[in-house]
Design a protein around this motif. Structure first.
Motif, short mmCIF file in Angstrom:
data_model
loop_
_atom_site.label_atom_id
_atom_site.label_comp_id
_atom_site.label_asym_id
_atom_site.label_seq_id
_atom_site.Cartn_x
_atom_site.Cartn_y
_atom_site.Cartn_z
N GLU A 3 -13.76 -30.39 21.01
CA GLU A 3 -12.81 -30.00 19.97
C GLU A 3 -11.57 -30.88 20.08
N PRO A 4 -11.08 -31.39 18.95
CA PRO A 4 -9.90 -32.27 18.98
C PRO A 4 -8.68 -31.62 19.63
N LYS A 5 -8.54 -30.32 19.51
CA LYS A 5 -7.37 -29.64 20.08
C LYS A 5 -7.39 -29.65 21.61
N THR A 6 -8.57 -29.89 22.21
CA THR A 6 -8.67 -29.85 23.68
C THR A 6 -8.55 -31.24 24.31
N LEU A 7 -8.23 -32.27 23.52
CA LEU A 7 -8.05 -33.62 24.07
C LEU A 7 -6.86 -33.63 25.02
N ILE A 8 -7.01 -34.34 26.14
CA ILE A 8 -5.95 -34.41 27.14
C ILE A 8 -5.44 -35.85 27.21
N LYS A 9 -4.12 -36.00 27.10
CA LYS A 9 -3.51 -37.33 27.11
C LYS A 9 -3.82 -38.04 28.44
N GLY A 10 -4.28 -39.29 28.33
CA GLY A 10 -4.56 -40.10 29.51
C GLY A 10 -5.97 -39.94 30.06
N LYS A 11 -6.76 -39.04 29.50
CA LYS A 11 -8.12 -38.78 29.99
C LYS A 11 -9.10 -39.74 29.33
N LEU A 12 -10.16 -40.10 30.07
CA LEU A 12 -11.19 -40.99 29.54
C LEU A 12 -12.22 -40.23 28.72
N TYR A 13 -12.60 -40.83 27.60
CA TYR A 13 -13.64 -40.29 26.73
C TYR A 13 -14.56 -41.44 26.35
N GLU A 14 -15.78 -41.13 25.92
CA GLU A 14 -16.72 -42.15 25.49
C GLU A 14 -17.00 -41.98 24.00
N PHE A 15 -16.97 -43.09 23.27
CA PHE A 15 -17.25 -43.10 21.84
C PHE A 15 -18.16 -44.28 21.54
N ARG A 16 -19.37 -44.00 21.14
CA ARG A 16 -20.37 -45.04 20.81
C ARG A 16 -20.52 -46.07 21.92
N GLY A 17 -20.61 -45.61 23.16
CA GLY A 17 -20.84 -46.49 24.29
C GLY A 17 -19.62 -47.19 24.84
N VAL A 18 -18.45 -46.92 24.29
CA VAL A 18 -17.20 -47.56 24.73
C VAL A 18 -16.29 -46.50 25.36
N GLN A 19 -15.74 -46.83 26.51
CA GLN A 19 -14.81 -45.91 27.14
C GLN A 19 -13.42 -46.06 26.52
#
Length: 64
Positions: A3-19
């Motif tokens: 959920e977009p509301k649970t995004l944490i600033k500075g945390k790593l996420y993966e989107f289409r194979g890219v960190q």
């Protein structure tokens, strides 16, 4: 799925194979509401629906 509301600033996420590291919510864009940066410092703005369906949280392990 994340959920977009649970995004944490500075945390790593993966989107289409890219960190990507989450920076902050965008104030000016109508469609692209969330700002991420990759390892080269390039910005990528993603909308809420894309974040919900395609962004995956990466669990980082602390070094001992």
């Amino acid at each position: 799925m994340i959920e977009p509301k649970t995004l944490i600033k500075g945390k790593l996420y993966e989107f289409r194979g890219v960190q990507l590291r989450y920076q902050h919510p965008s104030q000016c864009a109508v469609q692209a509401r969330y700002v991420f940066t990759n390892s080269k410092g390039q910005r990528r703005e993603l909308g809420a629906q894309i974040v919900r369906h395609e962004v995956v949280e990466i669990r980082e392990f602390a070094e001992n």
